[in-house]
Write a protein that holds these residues in place. Structure first.
Motif, mmCIF file in Angstrom:
data_model
loop_
_atom_site.group_PDB
_atom_site.id
_atom_site.type_symbol
_atom_site.label_atom_id
_atom_site.label_comp_id
_atom_site.label_asym_id
_atom_site.label_seq_id
_atom_site.Cartn_x
_atom_site.Cartn_y
_atom_site.Cartn_z
ATOM 1 N N ILE A 204 100.811 83.623 -10.037
ATOM 2 C CA ILE A 204 99.829 84.871 -9.900
ATOM 3 C C ILE A 204 98.661 85.207 -10.310
ATOM 4 O O ILE A 204 98.912 85.732 -11.669
ATOM 5 C CB ILE A 204 101.357 86.163 -10.291
ATOM 6 C CG1 ILE A 204 101.924 85.323 -9.705
ATOM 7 C CG2 ILE A 204 100.469 87.519 -10.338
ATOM 8 C CD1 ILE A 204 103.635 86.408 -9.646
ATOM 9 N N TYR A 207 96.742 91.563 -8.540
ATOM 10 C CA TYR A 207 97.796 92.156 -8.900
ATOM 11 C C TYR A 207 98.832 92.232 -6.847
ATOM 12 O O TYR A 207 99.599 92.466 -7.083
ATOM 13 C CB TYR A 207 97.421 93.596 -9.473
ATOM 14 C CG TYR A 207 99.005 95.071 -9.557
ATOM 15 C CD1 TYR A 207 99.904 94.400 -10.625
ATOM 16 C CD2 TYR A 207 98.781 95.575 -8.519
ATOM 17 C CE1 TYR A 207 100.702 95.500 -10.850
ATOM 18 C CE2 TYR A 207 100.169 97.297 -8.847
ATOM 19 C CZ TYR A 207 101.009 96.061 -9.865
ATOM 20 O OH TYR A 207 102.125 97.320 -10.033
ATOM 21 N N LEU A 210 101.389 89.414 -7.226
ATOM 22 C CA LEU A 210 103.018 90.583 -8.519
ATOM 23 C C LEU A 210 103.618 91.357 -7.622
ATOM 24 O O LEU A 210 104.778 91.313 -7.300
ATOM 25 C CB LEU A 210 102.213 90.905 -9.389
ATOM 26 C CG LEU A 210 103.268 91.503 -10.522
ATOM 27 C CD1 LEU A 210 104.741 90.407 -11.115
ATOM 28 C CD2 LEU A 210 102.771 91.933 -11.725
ATOM 29 N N ARG A 214 107.239 90.488 -5.798
ATOM 30 C CA ARG A 214 108.685 91.927 -6.334
ATOM 31 C C ARG A 214 109.347 92.409 -5.133
ATOM 32 O O ARG A 214 110.782 92.190 -5.411
ATOM 33 C CB ARG A 214 107.971 93.062 -6.867
ATOM 34 C CG ARG A 214 107.350 93.361 -8.092
ATOM 35 C CD ARG A 214 106.628 94.031 -8.742
ATOM 36 N NE ARG A 214 106.653 94.045 -10.427
ATOM 37 C CZ ARG A 214 105.120 94.813 -11.262
ATOM 38 N NH1 ARG A 214 105.000 95.429 -10.329
ATOM 39 N NH2 ARG A 214 105.140 95.318 -12.120
#
Length: 350
Positions: A204, A207, A210, A214
């Protein structure tokens, strides 16, 4: 692809390679895990051929790298070359991103859930028409279907491969395109020729990676976890797209800084260059070996009075009719360096 699984897992590396080590194995067929690496390389090339056939673009954008001394001043510059080892990793990264995006956008059960896509819209017709007009002026054959068919666009890029004007044409082609960005609304990725695409791949480093991790974890393993609303994802995507543009500007600035620092000791030297821009106050030239760009001011062209012709992408001498045109190759001499303003001034050498 026969089948796949998406799971939260730990990767235990048996061996950590760098690109040069893998490239050597691809070239010689010998070394640790050679059988596996050669198989991966073979598969990557099949995937690449398939991707190109289905309308993906191969922009061979050249990247400048620097060798620095202990104080950070550049000692030399060179153009990084993409080799099979680089393309091997790229191909499997693209595949992983594509599969993950498809998995969420085309669920086996239920409706598509809020997600972050990497999207790229169709090019602006006017900009693309202007690009086609310029390429034709250089003598290249351009299909009348180029604007509608991405495969025809790739044929043009193949024509310029290895030519001195390749970096310029690639740069102008990219400028004629829309910019890729992040969005929860999927419109596909025109440049890659993918209907579904995201930025997911580990490690990663963005952003968006990420966010996608998630969302995948929530949707696949922990449905009860709090998620993101569509409105929240819209706001986040707008923000990270803006941050990406800022990062790219910073990267361009850092490269320009090192190019100017490197050339500050080379006043009076001559270089081979290509005309990369024509404006009413002069012509921009790009040195072909390190891609540093500078300006030849019209006021410094004292052999004639030159007039800017926007339609011909050129300046033309009023008396001699001598023409300097976008894409022309020229020899230039470095006459001024302004490190503070990051400006390079050249003169044409006959």
């Amino acid at each position: 692809i026969v089948d796949y699984q998406i799971r939260k897992t730990i990767i235990n590396s048996k061996r950590r390679f760098n690109y040069d080590e893998v490239q050597k194995i691809i070239e010689t067929g010998e070394g640790e895990f050679a059988e596996d690496i050669l198989q991966l390389d073979k598969l990557a090339k099949i995937l690449r051929r398939k991707r190109m056939k289905e309308g993906s673009f191969d922009f061979n954008t050249l990247e400048v790298k620097f060798k620095l001394d202990d104080t950070g001043r550049p000692l030399e510059a060179y153009i990084k070359t993409m080799k099979d080892s680089n393309m091997l990793v790229e191909e499997f990264m693209l595949l992983a991103n594509k599969i993950v995006a498809q998995h969420i956008a085309l669920p086996k059960r239920g409706e598509a859930k809020p997600f972050v896509y990497r999207v790229h819209d169709f090019p602006d017709q006017e900009k693309l028409s202007e690009f086609v007009r310029f390429v034709k002026s250089l003598g290249y054959q351009v299909s009348p279907n180029l604007i509608k068919k991405s495969s025809e666009f790739q044929k043009l890029l193949d024509q310029v491969k290895g030519k001195e004007e390749e970096p310029l044409i690639n740069e102008l082609a990219i400028r004629s395109m829309a910019k890729a960005f992040y969005s929860p609304h999927n419109i596909g990725h025109y440049g890659l020729g993918f209907r579904y695409y995201t930025h997911f791949t580990s490690p990663i480093r963005r952003y968006s990676d990420l966010l996608v991790h998630r969302l995948l974890f929530k949707y696949i393993e922990k449905p009860g976890l709090p998620g993101y609303t569509l409105a929240e994802l819209e706001e986040i995507c707008e923000h990270i797209s803006a941050c990406e543009r800022t990062a790219m500007e910073a990267e361009r600035y850092s490269v320009k800084l090192k190019q100017v620092e490197l050339l500050s000791n080379r006043l009076g030297d001559e270089f081979h260059a290509i005309i990369s821009g024509v404006v009413h106050f002069g012509i921009f030239v790009k040195i072909t070996d390190i891609l540093a760009e500078g300006l030849i001011r019209l006021r410094d062209l004292d052999d004639d009075f030159y007039i800017y012709d926007e339609r011909k992408y050129a300046i033309i001498g009023k008396r001699t009719k001598k023409m300097y045109r976008l894409g022309d190759k020229v020899s230039v001499k470095l006459v001024r360096v302004n490190e503070e303003r990051l400006e390079l001034d050249f003169l044409i050498v006959e």
